[in-house]
Design a protein around this motif. Structure first.
Motif, PDB file in Angstrom:
ATOM      1  N   LYS A 127       0.788  -1.237   0.000  1.00 49.35           N
ATOM      2  CA  LYS A 127       0.000   0.000   0.000  1.00 49.35           C
ATOM      3  C   LYS A 127       0.823   1.292   0.000  1.00 49.35           C
ATOM      4  O   LYS A 127       0.256   2.390  -0.016  1.00 49.35           O
TER       5      LYS A 127
ATOM      6  N   ASP B  15       0.204   3.613  -3.180  1.00 50.60           N
ATOM      7  CA  ASP B  15      -1.038   4.384  -3.095  1.00 50.60           C
ATOM      8  C   ASP B  15      -0.879   5.569  -2.142  1.00 50.60           C
ATOM      9  O   ASP B  15      -1.395   6.665  -2.396  1.00 50.60           O
ATOM     10  N   GLU B  16      -0.173   5.341  -1.039  1.00 47.42           N
ATOM     11  CA  GLU B  16       0.024   6.411  -0.057  1.00 47.42           C
ATOM     12  C   GLU B  16       0.925   7.518  -0.606  1.00 47.42           C
ATOM     13  O   GLU B  16       0.707   8.702  -0.335  1.00 47.42           O
TER      14      GLU B  16
ATOM     15  N   LYS C 201      -1.212   9.590  -2.963  1.00 49.35           N
ATOM     16  CA  LYS C 201      -2.070  10.494  -2.192  1.00 49.35           C
ATOM     17  C   LYS C 201      -1.266  11.677  -1.649  1.00 49.35           C
ATOM     18  O   LYS C 201      -1.708  12.826  -1.703  1.00 49.35           O
ATOM     19  N   ALA C 202      -0.061  11.399  -1.153  1.00 51.43           N
ATOM     20  CA  ALA C 202       0.788  12.463  -0.604  1.00 51.43           C
ATOM     21  C   ALA C 202       1.176  13.469  -1.680  1.00 51.43           C
ATOM     22  O   ALA C 202       1.220  14.682  -1.427  1.00 51.43           O
TER      23      ALA C 202
ATOM     24  N   GLU D  71      -0.565  14.262  -4.258  1.00 52.18           N
ATOM     25  CA  GLU D  71      -1.746  15.067  -4.571  1.00 52.18           C
ATOM     26  C   GLU D  71      -2.013  16.104  -3.468  1.00 52.18           C
ATOM     27  O   GLU D  71      -2.432  17.231  -3.748  1.00 52.18           O
ATOM     28  N   ARG D  72      -1.756  15.712  -2.217  1.00 51.70           N
ATOM     29  CA  ARG D  72      -1.899  16.670  -1.120  1.00 51.70           C
ATOM     30  C   ARG D  72      -0.832  17.765  -1.217  1.00 51.70           C
ATOM     31  O   ARG D  72      -1.090  18.934  -0.921  1.00 51.70           O
TER      32      ARG D  72
ATOM     33  N   TYR E 296       0.730  18.151   6.159  1.00 49.97           N
ATOM     34  CA  TYR E 296       0.533  16.731   5.815  1.00 49.97           C
ATOM     35  C   TYR E 296       1.849  16.113   5.348  1.00 49.97           C
ATOM     36  O   TYR E 296       2.164  14.972   5.692  1.00 49.97           O
TER      37      TYR E 296
ATOM     38  N   ARG F 235       5.696  13.290 -10.320  1.00 49.05           N
ATOM     39  CA  ARG F 235       4.920  12.191  -9.748  1.00 49.05           C
ATOM     40  C   ARG F 235       5.712  10.881  -9.808  1.00 49.05           C
ATOM     41  O   ARG F 235       5.765  10.129  -8.840  1.00 49.05           O
TER      42      ARG F 235
END
Length: 466
Positions: free
Chosen positions: A44, A47-48, A51-52, A54-55, A63, A121
């Motif tokens: 996982k 995926d994390e 997400k990071a 995108e934040r 964050y 990315r």
């Protein structure tokens, strides 16, 4: 000595105990085989990281700080559980800290600019594999094995600059991988390579897309003329159906490359479809094995096509979360470019067509797409195709799924489709659309409410549990 490429997925590397188990597996085979090891990120983590990133694009620096600490803590906890010698543990902790500092800087840069480019990315996503490789490498060194940890790019995998879904430049990759890894193998050193990651011609990190670690493994195998590729995962092999839906589903002993490609496209949990191609090209056998059930023999994938007259199919599966769109109109008959307009309309919206069927009369075209894209697709088609004197109406169904039947027998033995349709008719299951692609599979659109009974009855009809 037989040369094996071993790839371990994220489920096999979820925590320190599992990483230690993986290190034990590698150690147990080291004396008998020449090994090249490929690792994914810990479970996982990719995926994390996504997400990071995108934040970070939204400028959320609080964050970023907490996330980087979480990543550092999780990996240090894993390495302390899998590495016992103090000097090896200390060196690995230092390397993990350095990588996490680098990750923090990358995320901070994105946050400051509030811009996440495809290149950035890819760079951020690469940290998952780079961190797990350090820990697996440390666990192997802890056991006294000689290991060289490399990213896919450092190992020689070179791609184009299509960040996010990079395509390997095969000739350059084959040459560089052999040049960089052959000497290590001759010196009895295990090359431990990050899956998923490569580099373009300018040395910039690229990624091979989801499932890219499988692709890394088969690319390395083709480059180094390996005897086999072993894909270690958390299932015993390819199954005759989803065991959660079909209680008597069982492991398939062997399939051809073409059958395997169809199976994984229809959702069989094992490997990525694109990864099969290098192995197929160079006829390198692939074995799907379970990291946590070493007694299981797994599924062997080769170029050998085996057709059993009594059991001509090998798998039946469901593809869920899809929708069907039908374009209807008498004026479509003989009207050139109708299908092309429909397909280009969807392509402009970034919508992929999963299945296509057109009647010989040319009066209707049916397509299947992902259900989440159904509303956008219908709106676009209506705007571009209705009221122009060709397409009379556009209908859609959002409560359907695809029943997929896979096996080389579909190509070589007459009557398979008839048997499938007959068993569905007995159960009063209506078929809205049917398609046969490469002749190794048959796809049928049915109502979702009928899916479980259809799956079980077709599985039983062809005695796939025997």
């Amino acid at each position: 000595m037989k040369r094996i490429v071993m790839k371990f997925g994220g489920s096999s590397l979820e925590d320190g105990d599992k990483i230690l188990h993986v290190a034990n597996i590698i150690e147990s085979y080291f004396k008998s085989y020449s090994l090249i090891v490929v690792v994914s990120a810990m479970g996982k983590i990719t995926d994390e990281l996504l997400k990071a990133s995108e934040r970070a694009e939204k400028g959320d620096q609080d964050y970023i700080k907490s996330f980087t600490e979480y990543i550092k803590d999780r990996h240090i906890k894993a390495l302390k559980a899998s590495i016992k010698r103090e000097e090896v543990q200390k060196e690995t902790v230092k390397s993990v800290n350095e990588l996490c500092d680098e990750l923090y800087k990358a995320l901070t840069g994105v946050a400051l600019l509030k811009e996440l480019t495809p290149r950035a990315r890819d760079y951020i996503l690469s940290f998952g594999e780079r961190l797990s490789a350090l820990i697996v490498g440390g666990a192997l060194i802890d056991k006294g094995l000689r290991v060289k940890v490399l990213t896919g790019g450092e190992a020689g995998i070179v791609t184009d600059s299509n960040f996010g879904e990079a395509n390997p430049l095969m000739e350059a990759t084959f040459y560089q991988v052999k040049e960089r890894l052959e000497k290590l193998l001759q010196d009895n050193i295990i090359p431990l390579i990050t899956g998923f990651i490569a580099e373009d011609q300018y040395g910039r990190i690229t990624t091979l897309g989801r499932g890219g670690s499988d692709f890394t493994a088969t690319l390395l195998a083709a480059s180094l003329k390996a005897n086999e590729v072993w894909i270690w995962t958390d299932v015993d092999g390819l199954m005759t159906s989803d065991p959660k839906l079909v209680s008597n589903a069982k492991v398939i002993k062997s399939v051809s490359y073409e059958e395997a490609m169809e199976m994984v496209m229809f959702g069989a949990k094992a490997m990525h479809p694109r990864a099969i191609e290098p192995a197929m090209l160079y006829k390198i056998p692939i074995v799907i094995r379970n990291t946590f059930n070493l007694e299981a023999k797994g599924t062997l994938i080769t170029d050998r096509v085996q057709v059993d007259k009594d059991r001509p199919i090998k798998m039946v599966a469901l593809v869920k979360d899809v929708g069907m769109i039908s374009l209807v109109g008498g004026s479509m008959v003989g009207a050139r470019g109708t299908a092309a307009l429909a397909f280009s309309t969807l392509a402009k919206q970034g919508i992929n067509i999963m299945m296509i069927s057109q009647s010989v009369s040319e009066a209707d075209i049916s397509i299947v797409i992902k259900r989440e894209e159904l509303s956008k697709a219908v709106n676009s088609l209506e705007l571009n195709m209705l009221g122009k004197g060709v397409v009379r109406e556009i209908n859609y169904e959002d409560d359907v799924c695809v029943l997929a039947v896979v096996g080389a027998g579909i190509k070589y033995i007459p009557g398979i489709a008839a048997r499938v349709l007959n068993i569905l008719a007995k159960e009063k299951v209506n078929v809205f659309m049917i398609s046969s692609g490469s002749s190794n599979s048959l796809s049928l659109v049915i109502k979702e409410k009928d899916s479980k009974i259809a799956l079980q009855k077709v599985h039983d009809e062809f005695e796939l549990d025997k």
